[in-house]
Write an enzyme that holds these catalytic residues in place. Structure first.
Site: not given
Ligand code: ACO
Length: 332
Positions: A120, A259, A289
């Site tokens: 990214c 980003h 993203n």
């Molecule tokens: N729909 C419904 N529920 C979901 C989904 C979905 N699409 N995805 C995950 N959940 C659930 C999980 O299973 C979990 O359930 P559980 O509590 O029963 O286990 C719950 O939601 C919470 O999951 P988390 O992973 O803790 O959710 P979080 O609030 O952290 O959000 C996310 C996830 C959106 C991926 C976030 O962590 C994020 O944006 N992270 C950063 C991503 C990033 O910056 N990437 C780097 C750049 S990308 C690159 O370089 C290509």
């Protein structure tokens, strides 16, 4: 390498273009594929829809369209290009480079070409490399493209990742400028945390085999929570560091082009840096993203829509797999 000219003081962006595939894929479409909801995706990420490239379109095709638009914007022809750098983690193939394929498509016969892999942060890394080539007098006009077909490395059965990504390309032309231009750059990396975001197979570590395919190792694997915390800390720190390098502070900044990984990351960065959210450009709602293409497209849109005006202090701020990060101050 032949030195074309000496005495280049500043390098700036003289043309911008972007390309988004036609197909819009909404959260409602995803609800039909995995156990998710528009409500979850919107509140956790800020994403409402994303674009998905057709089966016939690869990263070089998206890049070509964005590049043609940037060349037009700069009133240059492809034959004027001395250098093409494509930032991508979804190259058309392992080799040749996507930059070479873009060169062929554009007819930019005299350009040197290579890809860079900085996820990214790739667009900011590539801008910085192109700037150095121009500052040194080696090249006059450089094309930098961030292009991604993330849909090709997305597991559409994994709700943890498939709701996040989209496809697109953003391009810019860099050249010597009389006023404005790039003021400072800050690049960094943390290989210790490389395991947080990977595409495990298909390289020399795990060559493609029946086993890698059946284990779905050709798709993005991500530890979202850990990345989230790192993204907030590093993106906030990068803004401070790059502004300080330029002899400026947050008060001088007119617009932050970050980003676009998650709206909550961007709002947390705003809070940590004490930047009003109104000074941050958001388009994650429309595209999700797009890795290296995100910052490029956001910059292009902010300029074309008039959000960035001549004389503005613009800060690019990107973070991604590697981990890698890059920030840049540009006076417009
Ligand atoms: N729909 C419904 N529920 C979901 C989904 C979905 N699409 N995805 C995950 N959940 C659930 C999980 O299973 C979990 O359930 P559980 O509590 O029963 O286990 C719950 O939601 C919470 O999951 P988390 O992973 O803790 O959710 P979080 O609030 O952290 O959000 C996310 C996830 C959106 C991926 C976030 O962590 C994020 O944006 N992270 C950063 C991503 C990033 O910056 N990437 C780097 C750049 S990308 C690159 O370089 C290509």
């Amino acid at each position: 390498m032949r030195v074309i000219s000496n005495g280049v003081k500043k390098v700036g962006i003289i043309g911008l273009g972007s390309y988004l595939p036609k197909k819009v894929f909404t959260n409602a479409d995803l609800e039909k594929m995995v156990d998710t909801s528009d409500e979850w995706i919107t509140t956790r990420t800020g994403i409402k829809e994303r674009r998905i490239a057709s089966v016939k379109e690869a990263a070089s095709d998206l890049a070509q369209k964005a590049a043609e638009s940037a060349l037009k914007d700069a009133s240059l022809k492809a034959k004027d290009l001395d250098l093409i750098i494509v930032a991508t983690i979804t190259p058309d193939m392992q080799f040749p480079s996507t930059a070479c394929l873009v060169q062929k498509a554009l007819g930019a016969a005299k350009a040197a070409c290579f890809d860079i892999s900085a996820a990214c942060a790739g667009f900011v890394y590539a801008l910085s490399i192109a700037e150095k080539f121009i500052l040194s007098g080696v090249y006059r006009n450089a094309l930098v493209v961030g292009s991604e077909k993330l849909s090709s490395i997305t597991n559409w059965k994994d709700r943890n990742t498939c709701v996040l990504f989209g496809d697109g390309a953003g391009a810019c032309i860099l050249a010597s400028v009389k006023s404005g231009g790039i003021i400072s750059t800050y690049l960094g990396a943390d290989g210790k945390n490389s395991h947080l975001l990977t595409l495990p197979a298909g390289g020399s570590r795990l060559p493609t085999s029946k086993e890698t395919v059946s284990k779905k190792l050709h798709f993005v694997k991500m530890q979202g929570n850990e990345l989230f915390k790192s993204a907030v800390r590093i993106m906030s720190d990068s803004v401070d560091k790059v502004l300080r390098k330029a002899g400026l502070s947050c008060k001088d900044l007119d617009i932050l082009i970050p980003h676009q990984a998650n709206i909550r990351i961007l709002l947390a960065v705003a809070k940590k840096t004490a930047l009003p959210a109104g000074k941050i450009y958001f388009n994650i709602e429309k595209y999700g993203n797009m890795s290296s293409a995100s910052t490029a497209i956001a910059l292009c849109e902010a300029v074309k829509s008039g959000r960035i005006k001549k004389g503005d202090i613009v800060v690019l701020d990107a973070f991604g797999a590697g981990l890698v990060w890059g920030a840049m101050v540009i006076k417009w």
